[in-house]
Scaffold this active site. Structure first.
Site, PDB file in Angstrom:
ATOM      1  N   ASN A  37       0.769  -1.234   0.124  1.00  0.00           N
ATOM      2  CA  ASN A  37      -0.022   0.001   0.023  1.00  0.00           C
ATOM      3  C   ASN A  37       0.881   1.316  -0.091  1.00  0.00           C
ATOM      4  OD1 ASN A  37       1.141  -0.080   2.588  1.00  0.00           O
ATOM      5  ND2 ASN A  37      -0.844   0.131   3.563  1.00  0.00           N
ATOM      6  N   HIS A 130      17.707  28.313   5.864  1.00  0.00           N
ATOM      7  CA  HIS A 130      17.590  29.507   4.775  1.00  0.00           C
ATOM      8  C   HIS A 130      17.425  30.842   5.476  1.00  0.00           C
ATOM      9  CE1 HIS A 130      15.661  31.569   1.491  1.00  0.00           C
ATOM     10  NE2 HIS A 130      14.540  32.029   2.249  1.00  0.00           N
ATOM     11  N   ASP A 169      20.464  38.861  -2.075  1.00  0.00           N
ATOM     12  CA  ASP A 169      19.588  39.555  -1.452  1.00  0.00           C
ATOM     13  C   ASP A 169      19.752  40.261  -0.234  1.00  0.00           C
ATOM     14  OD1 ASP A 169      19.204  37.471   0.095  1.00  0.00           O
ATOM     15  OD2 ASP A 169      17.939  36.341  -1.207  1.00  0.00           O
ATOM     16  N   LYS A 192      16.592  42.148  -4.353  1.00  0.00           N
ATOM     17  CA  LYS A 192      15.818  40.938  -4.939  1.00  0.00           C
ATOM     18  C   LYS A 192      14.325  40.886  -4.644  1.00  0.00           C
ATOM     19  CE  LYS A 192      16.014  36.048  -4.384  1.00  0.00           C
ATOM     20  NZ  LYS A 192      16.556  34.907  -3.969  1.00  0.00           N
ATOM     21  N   ARG A 194      11.292  37.796  -4.963  1.00  0.00           N
ATOM     22  CA  ARG A 194      10.946  36.701  -5.740  1.00  0.00           C
ATOM     23  C   ARG A 194       9.650  36.754  -6.063  1.00  0.00           C
ATOM     24  NH1 ARG A 194      12.778  31.562  -6.519  1.00  0.00           N
ATOM     25  NH2 ARG A 194      14.627  31.701  -5.458  1.00  0.00           N
ATOM     26  N   ASP A 218      25.504  32.329  -1.816  1.00  0.00           N
ATOM     27  CA  ASP A 218      24.049  32.299  -1.453  1.00  0.00           C
ATOM     28  C   ASP A 218      23.925  31.013  -0.524  1.00  0.00           C
ATOM     29  OD1 ASP A 218      21.236  32.803  -1.432  1.00  0.00           O
ATOM     30  OD2 ASP A 218      20.855  32.476  -3.308  1.00  0.00           O
TER      31      ASP A 218
HETATM   32  C1  R5P Z   1      16.096  32.621  -1.782  1.00  0.00           C
HETATM   33  O1  R5P Z   1      15.944  33.470  -1.120  1.00  0.00           O
HETATM   34  C2  R5P Z   1      17.553  31.904  -1.533  1.00  0.00           C
HETATM   35  O2  R5P Z   1      18.433  32.294  -0.618  1.00  0.00           O
HETATM   36  C3  R5P Z   1      18.054  31.283  -2.582  1.00  0.00           C
HETATM   37  O3  R5P Z   1      18.432  32.415  -3.508  1.00  0.00           O
HETATM   38  C4  R5P Z   1      17.252  30.562  -3.369  1.00  0.00           C
HETATM   39  O4  R5P Z   1      16.787  29.620  -2.692  1.00  0.00           O
HETATM   40  C5  R5P Z   1      17.939  29.847  -4.842  1.00  0.00           C
HETATM   41  O5  R5P Z   1      16.723  29.179  -5.460  1.00  0.00           O
HETATM   42  P1  R5P Z   1      16.869  29.456  -6.943  1.00  0.00           P
HETATM   43  O6  R5P Z   1      18.389  28.652  -7.367  1.00  0.00           O
HETATM   44  O7  R5P Z   1      15.828  28.563  -7.482  1.00  0.00           O
HETATM   45  O8  R5P Z   1      16.782  30.781  -7.272  1.00  0.00           O
END
Ligand code: R5P
Length: 309
Positions: A37, A130, A169, A192, A194, A218
């Site tokens: 399952n 993060h 960022d 930056k 998103r 990063d």
């Molecule tokens: C986002 O805020 C993180 O600091 C990274 O910049 C991000 O997770 C990177 O993801 P990607 O490579 O998909 O832009």
């Protein structure tokens, strides 16, 4: 002193083996069964009773499978009377889900932290969450390491006389500044925004990059959307050369190949996530020594903060 017992989930066997080698302890066997399952069952095949149990599992693809496996392993250790259950999570993927920035969305970072504690986890060891506040999602102690020492050690071998560190960022600018300080370098940051998982806008770079060699730093590279957007801005502003560094090299959607095919001089990451692909431009630094040192200190009750310096 209680005995240490280290178990590894199936997400990153190479890292578990390397950590065990540094600790000079055997890796304890785990049996993972999948029923018809599709449910999983875990059996820890070594005594846990009154042991200091460490379960190593990185939350990498397939994240949900690896998460359930980790939860089941913690549950099994607790049920087997472990003295303490430590989850070693080199990459805590749900950390990116850390705020309510759209109506009616889940906050996975907090939920998964609660699930781990419900499953029996007494302590967490992780790397480069993060955002730092994710640490506060856990109601148990968290040792939150970074990989700045490893990354800075790599770049220290280079001629850095004309180099500037750039964070994509402002959120990561503090870590980038700490990294830059280790190397005696100036720091700059992108403005930056998103838009979605696959779209980011970097409208400006705060700081001087013209004519400089740049190290982009990063926390992770996933699709590479952020880095590619930043590369465009850096080229427009006349950066002389660009290297890219991060802790978590996830490289989804062929990001590694795409990045390696660009004009970046090198790509540096750590092994918090397993990497199958190789490339001459890519250097993978091991965090196993740092994690092993942290595990050893946690086990004997010594300060882990020395590792943050
Ligand atoms: C986002 O805020 C993180 O600091 C990274 O910049 C991000 O997770 C990177 O993801 P990607 O490579 O998909 O832009």
């Amino acid at each position: 002193m209680r005995e240490i017992a280290v178990f590894g989930g199936s997400s990153h066997p190479a890292l578990t083996a390397e950590i065990c080698a540094h600790l000079a302890v055997p890796q304890r066997p785990v049996l993972l069964k999948r029923f018809a399952n599709d449910c999983l069952e875990v059996q820890l095949q070594s005594n846990c009773r009154e042991r200091d149990v460490f379960i190593i599992q990185s939350l990498v693809r397939p994240v949900q499978e690896h998460l359930i496996e980790l939860l089941l392993m913690a549950d099994a250790a607790r049920g087997a009377s472990a003295a303490r259950v430590n989850a070693v999570i080199p990459h805590y993927a749900y950390a990116r889900s850390d705020k309510k920035d759209a109506p009616r969305i889940s906050i996975g970072g907090r939920l998964v932290a609660d699930l781990l504690v419900t499953a029996g986890v007494d302590r967490v060891l992780t790397l480069n969450l993060h955002s730092p506040q994710v640490h506060g999602f856990f109601s148990v102690p968290v040792d939150h390491l970074h990989a700045l020492r490893e990354l800075a050690g790599h770049f220290r071998q280079r001629d850095l006389s004309n180099t500037v560190v750039v964070s994509p960022d402002l959120g990561y600018a503090k870590s980038a500044a700490a990294f830059a300080r280790r190397l005696g370098l100036p720091v700059a940051a992108g403005a930056k925004e998103r838009v979605s998982d696959s779209e980011v806008h970097i409208t400006a770079i705060i700081g001087d990059v013209a004519g400089h060699d740049v190290i982009i730093l990063d926390d992770e590279i996933s699709r590479g959307t952020t880095v590619f957007e930043l590369l465009d801005r850096l080229r427009e502003q006349g950066a002389r050369s660009i290297a890219v560094a991060c802790t978590h090299g996830l490289f989804a959607d062929n990001a590694l190949d795409k990045l390696a095919a660009s004009d970046v001089t090198e790509i540096v990451c750590t092994n918090t996530a397993p990497l199958e692909a190789e490339h001459p431009k890519l250097t993978v630094l091991s965090v196993a020594p740092a994690l092993a040192e942290a595990i050893s200190r946690i086990h004997i009750g010594e300060s882990v903060s020395a590792l943050f310096d």
